[in-house]
Design an enzyme around this catalytic site. Sequence first.
Site, short mmCIF file in Angstrom:
data_model
loop_
_atom_site.label_atom_id
_atom_site.label_comp_id
_atom_site.label_asym_id
_atom_site.label_seq_id
_atom_site.Cartn_x
_atom_site.Cartn_y
_atom_site.Cartn_z
N ARG A 1 -13.37 -9.17 1.69
CA ARG A 1 -12.16 -8.82 1.27
C ARG A 1 -11.16 -9.95 1.60
O ARG A 1 -10.21 -10.35 1.03
CB ARG A 1 -11.65 -7.60 2.21
CG ARG A 1 -12.10 -6.29 1.85
CD ARG A 1 -11.52 -5.68 0.60
NE ARG A 1 -10.06 -5.48 0.53
CZ ARG A 1 -9.58 -4.70 1.02
NH1 ARG A 1 -10.06 -3.58 1.47
NH2 ARG A 1 -8.04 -4.69 0.98
N CYS B 1 -16.51 1.18 0.66
CA CYS B 1 -15.25 0.24 0.96
C CYS B 1 -14.81 0.46 2.45
O CYS B 1 -14.07 -0.47 2.85
CB CYS B 1 -14.07 0.81 -0.07
SG CYS B 1 -13.47 2.35 0.09
N HIS C 1 -7.57 0.71 -6.43
CA HIS C 1 -7.58 -0.05 -5.13
C HIS C 1 -8.33 -1.36 -5.70
O HIS C 1 -9.41 -1.78 -5.15
CB HIS C 1 -8.52 0.71 -4.01
CG HIS C 1 -8.36 0.00 -2.51
ND1 HIS C 1 -7.66 -1.15 -2.35
CD2 HIS C 1 -9.15 0.05 -1.68
CE1 HIS C 1 -7.66 -1.53 -1.08
NE2 HIS C 1 -8.72 -0.76 -0.53
N ARG D 1 0.80 -1.19 -0.04
CA ARG D 1 0.17 -0.11 -0.10
C ARG D 1 0.96 1.09 -0.20
O ARG D 1 1.65 1.22 0.92
CB ARG D 1 -1.03 0.02 1.25
CG ARG D 1 -1.53 1.39 1.50
CD ARG D 1 -2.60 1.23 2.47
NE ARG D 1 -4.08 0.57 2.06
CZ ARG D 1 -5.07 0.36 2.49
NH1 ARG D 1 -5.10 1.20 3.54
NH2 ARG D 1 -5.86 -0.24 1.90
N ASP E 1 -17.50 6.91 -1.11
CA ASP E 1 -16.14 6.69 -0.46
C ASP E 1 -16.05 8.00 0.35
O ASP E 1 -16.78 9.05 0.15
CB ASP E 1 -15.29 6.22 -1.14
CG ASP E 1 -13.73 6.04 -0.71
OD1 ASP E 1 -13.99 5.75 0.59
OD2 ASP E 1 -12.76 6.01 -1.18
N GLN F 1 -10.07 -4.25 -3.30
CA GLN F 1 -11.28 -3.87 -2.86
C GLN F 1 -12.85 -4.25 -4.06
O GLN F 1 -13.57 -4.81 -3.48
CB GLN F 1 -11.30 -2.30 -2.43
CG GLN F 1 -12.65 -1.99 -2.28
CD GLN F 1 -13.16 -2.44 -0.51
OE1 GLN F 1 -12.26 -2.34 0.12
NE2 GLN F 1 -14.17 -2.91 -0.45
#
Length: 303
Positions: free
Chosen positions: A290, A262, A132, A105, A223, A135
């Site tokens: 996830r 998310c 991402h 990340r 988000d 996700q």
Amino acid sequence: MTDPRHFLDLAAMEADTLREIVDLGAAFKRGDADIAPPGCLAGKTLAMIFEKPSTRTRVSFEVGMKQLGGSVVVLAPTEMQIGRGETIADTARVLSRYVDVIMMRTINAGNLRDLANYATVPVINGLTDQSHPCQLMADVMTFEEHRGPIAGKIVAWSGDGNNMVTTWVQAAVKFGFEIRLACPDEFAPSREVLDWGRENGGAVTYTNDPLEAVSGADCVVTDTWVSMGDEAADRRRKILAPYCVNDRLMSAAKPDALFMHCLPAHRGEEVSASVMDGPQSVVWDEAENRLHAQKAILTWCLG
Ligand code: CP
Ligand code: NVA
């Protein structure tokens, strides 16, 4: 030696491979040992490098790897020699001699590219400012477990045109659903992302009007308005205020539309508490998935 199977961006992946990964994630969730054998990564090690905070990505990868029989090393750049100037390329070469797969990340997508270019083991994108993809594997899986195949369905986004938007556009192309984006121009998705979606046959529309985007949608997504690394939070909140997913906006979607996010969420900003905690919200399934989807990603990366 064959090239490692990186999982970097949905745009770079074959649609069939992404479908295979989502289906494998569902098999892990069902506990179908014929397709998704427990213990299949025994003896393998995952290294995770976090240049930004994480709750879900860190815990779900760690638990997932351990459930598959493998082990995990979690690394913070400030505690590594990267923090003292060792290059990502050299770090990639060294880690590849110890571990079987690396997740990163990063604050800089270039770091992830360097890691993938120089690692001789698979590299997984655990979030950049631009995308991402882990996700989205969980998000597609979640939609499908509630509503069946996502192909041909309508997903509407209301909010910031951030890394999640880019990845939703990529997913729309790869999984064959329509994506309608509503963002203020100041925080619009990049022209490059919209063009890529359309040039690749995606049904991608962009508007400033959340009601227009959400009208008749099968799923409404948003988000945070302030992603990790974003500045001027107060200004962003002011400009994005009309994009809050509240009951009024949800009522413009199909009556059985799902709400997805998310996480982490900010009730009273991008989503009202009534929607976030209401009957159409599937955010906890999304978070759980996830774990299952990333087991599938790890298994695919490791062949
Ligand atoms: N959704 C997500 O990636 O959460 P974390 O930042 O907690 O990993
Ligand atoms: N857009 C958010 C996603 C967090 C999972 C961020 O980048 O901070």
